[in-house]
Scaffold this active site. Structure first.
Site, PDB file in Angstrom:
ATOM      1  N   ALA A  36      41.027  31.097  55.358  1.00  0.00           N
ATOM      2  CA  ALA A  36      42.094  31.773  56.108  1.00  0.00           C
ATOM      3  C   ALA A  36      41.517  32.762  57.113  1.00  0.00           C
ATOM      4  O   ALA A  36      40.477  33.372  56.879  1.00  0.00           O
ATOM      5  CB  ALA A  36      43.033  32.507  55.149  1.00  0.00           C
ATOM      6  N   HIS A  69      45.907  37.509  47.362  1.00  0.00           N
ATOM      7  CA  HIS A  69      44.980  36.542  46.770  1.00  0.00           C
ATOM      8  C   HIS A  69      43.709  37.247  46.301  1.00  0.00           C
ATOM      9  O   HIS A  69      43.219  37.001  45.196  1.00  0.00           O
ATOM     10  CB  HIS A  69      44.634  35.432  47.768  1.00  0.00           C
ATOM     11  CG  HIS A  69      45.626  34.311  47.801  1.00  0.00           C
ATOM     12  ND1 HIS A  69      45.290  33.039  47.424  1.00  0.00           N
ATOM     13  CD2 HIS A  69      46.926  34.266  48.153  1.00  0.00           C
ATOM     14  CE1 HIS A  69      46.357  32.253  47.548  1.00  0.00           C
ATOM     15  NE2 HIS A  69      47.354  32.986  48.000  1.00  0.00           N
ATOM     16  N   ARG A 110      43.856  39.141  42.982  1.00  0.00           N
ATOM     17  CA  ARG A 110      43.818  38.302  41.774  1.00  0.00           C
ATOM     18  C   ARG A 110      42.405  37.879  41.418  1.00  0.00           C
ATOM     19  O   ARG A 110      42.179  37.364  40.325  1.00  0.00           O
ATOM     20  CB  ARG A 110      44.645  37.026  41.981  1.00  0.00           C
ATOM     21  CG  ARG A 110      46.119  37.233  42.076  1.00  0.00           C
ATOM     22  CD  ARG A 110      46.897  35.940  41.858  1.00  0.00           C
ATOM     23  NE  ARG A 110      46.394  34.762  42.507  1.00  0.00           N
ATOM     24  CZ  ARG A 110      46.984  34.130  43.524  1.00  0.00           C
ATOM     25  NH1 ARG A 110      48.110  34.600  44.028  1.00  0.00           N
ATOM     26  NH2 ARG A 110      46.469  33.034  44.036  1.00  0.00           N
TER      27      ARG A 110
END
Length: 175
Positions: free
Chosen positions: A41, A55, A58
């Protein structure tokens, strides 16, 4: 932690917000191997920045490699004893389409790198072919290219799992 065996190449595929990234993270966590995250990304706006930050939150304890374009280079950096999560092919393809890359050549390079990786790899990709036919040429080109990339990686993968509403459905390989 209970360790589970991880095939050399797994593909986790599903629609947007299907739970595929969380499922792929669990596969890597359950392997007991050192964890590497290969990110494709790029931050284009505040919404994407927020999603990337969620993200990352996590994945504390993961080694991270940024590879929006050069997945073969990132995969070459995976050591024995490490398991890599490549998230995701869809953004990698988008980056190459927008850059005007030769998608077939880039896909060949990717598949060669996946075959030569020293540690297991879990690849995340979006299934984009189940919706309506897009109304513009770039979107149609993307949909067709994504379908071809997914088919190539799925053919090479030892295990393919579709994730729908957070639930895994094994399409190829042992459950």
């Amino acid at each position: 932690m209970h360790k589970t065996s991880l095939p050399p190449l797994c593909l986790v595929i599903g629609g947007a917000a299907s739970g595929k990234s969380r499922f792929a993270e669990k596969i890597i966590n359950d392997s007991g191997l050192s964890k590497v995250y290969i990110a494709t990304a790029q931050v284009w706006d505040d919404e994407m920045r927020t999603k990337i930050e969620q993200h990352k939150a996590r994945r504390s304890g993961w080694r991270e490699l940024e590879a929006p374009m050069d997945l073969p280079g990132a995969l070459a950096g995976i050591a024995a004893g490490e398991a890599a999560l490549l998230d995701c092919l869809t953004l990698w393809l988008t980056n190459h389409l927008l850059a005007g890359s030769d998608i077939d050549a880039q896909t060949d390079r990717l598949c060669t790198a996946l075959a030569g990786c020293t540690g297991p790899v879990v690849v995340v990709s979006n299934e984009v072919g189940q919706g309506i036919v897009p109304d513009n040429a770039l979107s149609r080109r993307f949909r067709e290219a994504q379908g071809r990339v997914n088919q190539r990686v799925a053919a090479q993968a030892d295990k393919v799992t579709a994730v729908i509403a957070g639930l895994p459905l094994v399409l190829k390989g042992a459950p």
